[in-house]
Design an enzyme around this catalytic site. Structure first.
Site, mmCIF file in Angstrom:
data_model
loop_
_atom_site.group_PDB
_atom_site.id
_atom_site.type_symbol
_atom_site.label_atom_id
_atom_site.label_comp_id
_atom_site.label_asym_id
_atom_site.label_seq_id
_atom_site.Cartn_x
_atom_site.Cartn_y
_atom_site.Cartn_z
ATOM 1 N N HIS A 8 -35.962 29.884 -7.152
ATOM 2 C CA HIS A 8 -35.660 30.897 -8.169
ATOM 3 C C HIS A 8 -34.478 31.717 -7.696
ATOM 4 O O HIS A 8 -34.372 32.010 -6.513
ATOM 5 C CB HIS A 8 -36.878 31.815 -8.393
ATOM 6 N N ASP A 60 -42.760 27.972 -13.784
ATOM 7 C CA ASP A 60 -42.731 26.720 -14.546
ATOM 8 C C ASP A 60 -43.563 25.627 -13.894
ATOM 9 O O ASP A 60 -44.021 24.711 -14.561
ATOM 10 C CB ASP A 60 -41.290 26.239 -14.705
HETATM 11 N N1 ACO Z 1 -35.389 21.313 -4.953
HETATM 12 C C1 ACO Z 1 -34.680 21.026 -3.840
HETATM 13 N N2 ACO Z 1 -33.724 21.831 -3.330
HETATM 14 C C2 ACO Z 1 -33.459 22.980 -3.977
HETATM 15 C C3 ACO Z 1 -34.157 23.353 -5.151
HETATM 16 C C4 ACO Z 1 -35.155 22.483 -5.641
HETATM 17 N N3 ACO Z 1 -35.861 22.782 -6.738
HETATM 18 N N4 ACO Z 1 -33.698 24.551 -5.587
HETATM 19 C C5 ACO Z 1 -32.739 24.920 -4.722
HETATM 20 N N5 ACO Z 1 -32.586 23.973 -3.745
HETATM 21 C C6 ACO Z 1 -31.694 24.062 -2.579
HETATM 22 C C7 ACO Z 1 -30.241 23.821 -2.965
HETATM 23 O O1 ACO Z 1 -29.904 22.457 -2.886
HETATM 24 C C8 ACO Z 1 -29.531 24.662 -1.940
HETATM 25 O O2 ACO Z 1 -29.588 23.978 -0.705
HETATM 26 P P1 ACO Z 1 -28.359 24.108 0.366
HETATM 27 O O3 ACO Z 1 -28.416 25.540 0.831
HETATM 28 O O4 ACO Z 1 -28.683 23.120 1.425
HETATM 29 O O5 ACO Z 1 -27.113 23.799 -0.407
HETATM 30 C C9 ACO Z 1 -30.428 25.903 -1.780
HETATM 31 O O6 ACO Z 1 -31.754 25.412 -2.094
HETATM 32 C C10 ACO Z 1 -30.068 27.069 -2.703
HETATM 33 O O7 ACO Z 1 -30.041 26.593 -4.044
HETATM 34 P P2 ACO Z 1 -29.124 27.212 -5.208
HETATM 35 O O8 ACO Z 1 -28.959 26.198 -6.297
HETATM 36 O O9 ACO Z 1 -27.887 27.795 -4.618
HETATM 37 O O10 ACO Z 1 -30.047 28.411 -5.707
HETATM 38 P P3 ACO Z 1 -29.900 29.191 -7.075
HETATM 39 O O11 ACO Z 1 -30.522 30.524 -6.830
HETATM 40 O O12 ACO Z 1 -28.497 29.168 -7.576
HETATM 41 O O13 ACO Z 1 -30.774 28.318 -8.097
HETATM 42 C C11 ACO Z 1 -32.552 27.482 -9.429
HETATM 43 C C12 ACO Z 1 -32.028 28.655 -8.587
HETATM 44 C C13 ACO Z 1 -31.522 27.088 -10.522
HETATM 45 C C14 ACO Z 1 -33.831 27.939 -10.149
HETATM 46 C C15 ACO Z 1 -32.840 26.277 -8.503
HETATM 47 O O14 ACO Z 1 -33.763 26.638 -7.493
HETATM 48 C C16 ACO Z 1 -33.347 25.044 -9.265
HETATM 49 O O15 ACO Z 1 -32.554 24.268 -9.792
HETATM 50 N N6 ACO Z 1 -34.713 24.855 -9.341
HETATM 51 C C17 ACO Z 1 -35.301 23.762 -10.088
HETATM 52 C C18 ACO Z 1 -35.311 24.088 -11.566
HETATM 53 C C19 ACO Z 1 -36.348 25.139 -11.900
HETATM 54 O O16 ACO Z 1 -37.495 25.063 -11.500
HETATM 55 N N7 ACO Z 1 -35.914 26.112 -12.726
HETATM 56 C C20 ACO Z 1 -36.811 27.170 -13.217
HETATM 57 C C21 ACO Z 1 -36.397 28.506 -12.755
HETATM 58 S S1 ACO Z 1 -37.571 29.697 -13.266
HETATM 59 C C22 ACO Z 1 -37.184 30.077 -14.861
HETATM 60 O O17 ACO Z 1 -36.118 29.880 -15.349
HETATM 61 C C23 ACO Z 1 -38.265 30.641 -15.662
#
Ligand code: ACO
Length: 428
Positions: free
Chosen positions: A317, A374
């Site tokens: 998140h 979610d």
């Molecule tokens: N699975 C695996 N790795 C992940 C995930 C995941 N679900 N989420 C983040 N990471 C990793 C990234 O690859 C990154 O790794 P790195 O540091 O080695 O490059 C690190 O964690 C940080 O990730 P970011 O994308 O920079 O984090 P951000 O805060 O921008 O993204 C987000 C948040 C979009 C929710 C992301 O975690 C994601 O895509 N999750 C899956 C989709 C999801 O569940 N969305 C629902 C959000 S809740 C809502 O909207 C109600």
């Protein structure tokens, strides 16, 4: 140390100093007020994705991502989910306080009366192809609704505001249920004035014409109080979440002076994306794709591989870098449903294994990737026999009140301006 509430920035190229005020909120991080930055320096600030930018001031919802805290109008989400209904949460978000008994009854009655949609608007659904995703039809039908209530809102009139808010709040479940029934190609079911907000929505999705429920050997299989309670809690948990992506879109559209229902329709479009509200549908699609507990390890390895863009849906998140408090509440609800509905599905087993690994695996722990709302909402909605295509529309139903509250706050805030960010040009 200086006691001045300001921050001095030095342009090291010229050694010029600029001073900016620091503003404090009632909770959470303070902000540096950079509104005059461009005028002072001729430069823009650069913050793609707004990771450090407060786009407005707001008194609706507070999140402390590090502590895993969420409050609507100062009241902790746990208290609201445990002791109050979704309609009480709606009243709170709109009015800044919980309703008394009489106010709640009046609010409930008004929403029941307003749940019907203009007769001709239902023909809109038939213009969409069979099997159209309910999010597409829902977003379009909310835009269409603006044409039925096109009058310019008088911003001074609390009555007009509340009519606008109650109307869309009441009609969203009907539009979502119609979108679903068109997706399936089955007859629309009109709202039933005798049913509560949440029960009515379940009935409009499930019932046979004449509001009859499916026949079982023991007679009609009605909607159970536990199902209504679970869905009502899901609505409350989704009701608002301060300046998330879809709310930012709603405020952005509001800033252009567009009709409030068009702003909400834009919020619906933004919510559909799988990085946002669409994640709940993706969670179930992903669990189904994983297929068996034996395959979990291989998918976890893919999620950790930097060369693979596979992500574990329902994890991570932008704001919560501790457990999502809404996920904690839903986990409890999931356990209750599991016990009372005697659920032990394959999907639940896969989900439990993923959760177990991710909560102890160094990759997820070091990046603070916890299950988000979610992850559990998809599993609970599946347990309520709701198909995955309706997960994001259900999020929309819950979130509509948040969008309305944020739209209203934007409109009444004298500091509001058209949303118009700048850019760092790197082209020819
Ligand atoms: N699975 C695996 N790795 C992940 C995930 C995941 N679900 N989420 C983040 N990471 C990793 C990234 O690859 C990154 O790794 P790195 O540091 O080695 O490059 C690190 O964690 C940080 O990730 P970011 O994308 O920079 O984090 P951000 O805060 O921008 O993204 C987000 C948040 C979009 C929710 C992301 O975690 C994601 O895509 N999750 C899956 C989709 C999801 O569940 N969305 C629902 C959000 S809740 C809502 O909207 C109600």
């Amino acid at each position: 140390m200086s006691t001045k509430k300001s921050m001095t920035l030095i342009d090291n190229r010229t050694n010029t100093q600029y001073e900016y005020p620091i503003l404090d909120g009632t909770r959470g991080p303070s902000v540096v007020d950079l509104r005059s930055f461009f005028k002072d320096t001729g430069m823009f600030t650069f913050d793609p994705g707004y990771t450090s930018t407060a786009s407005c001031q707001s008194e609706i919802t507070f999140i402390n991502g590090a502590k895993g805290e969420l409050r609507y109008r100062g009241i902790p989400i746990e208290e609201l989910a445990e002791n109050h209904s979704y309609l009480e949460a709606c009243f709170l978000l709109l009015n800044g306080r919980l309703p008394d008994k009489e106010e709640l009854t009046d609010f409930d009655l008004e929403l029941r009366h307003r749940a019907f949609i203009p007769e001709s608007s239902r023909y809109l659904f038939t213009a969409f192809p069979d099997g159209a995703h309910p999010m597409a039809t829902l977003s379009a039908s909310v835009t269409a609704l603006s044409s039925f209530y096109a009058t310019h809102l008088n911003l001074e009139s609390d009555e007009e505001f509340s009519e606008m808010a109650n109307r869309i709040l009441a009609k969203i479940p009907t539009l979502a249920a119609f979108a679903y029934r068109h997706y399936l190609g089955i007859p629309f079911i009109q709202p039933d004035i005798d049913l509560s907000f949440t029960e009515n929505f379940l009935a409009m999705m499930r019932a046979y014409p004449g509001h009859k429920m499916k026949l079982g050997r023991d007679g009609h299989q009605n909607i159970t109080p536990l199902e209504v309670e679970a869905l009502d809690t899901i609505f409350t948990l989704h009701a608002d979440h301060e300046q998330n992506a879809s709310t930012t879109v709603v405020r952005g559209v509001a800033s252009t002076g567009a009709h409030p229902y068009v702003a909400i329709s834009s919020g619906i479009a933004a919510l559909w994306g799988r990085a946002h509200g669409g994640a709940n549908e993706s969670v179930i699609a992903q669990l189904t794709m994983i297929g068996s507990v034996d395959n979990v390890d291989a998918f976890i390895a893919r999620a950790k591989d930097p060369d693979d863009d596979f992500r574990l849906m329902g994890f991570g998140h932008r704001v919560y870098k501790n457990f999502d408090p809404r996920a904690k509440i839903l986990k409890k609800l999931q356990d209750k449903l599991k016990e009372e509905l005697d659920l032990d599905s394959n999907l639940m087993k896969i989900a439990a294994r993923i959760e177990e690994i991710a909560l102890s695996d160094e990759y997820f722990v070091s990046r603070n990737l916890y299950p988000n709302i979610d992850f559990y909402s998809g599993i609970i909605l599946t347990a309520l026999q709701i198909p995955k295509e309706m997960f994001t529309p259900i999020f929309v139903i819950g979130r509509t009140i948040g969008w309305i509250a944020q739209w209203t706050e934007f409109k009444k805030d004298p500091m509001s301006k058209i949303a118009r960010p700048r850019q760092l040009y790197t082209g020819k």
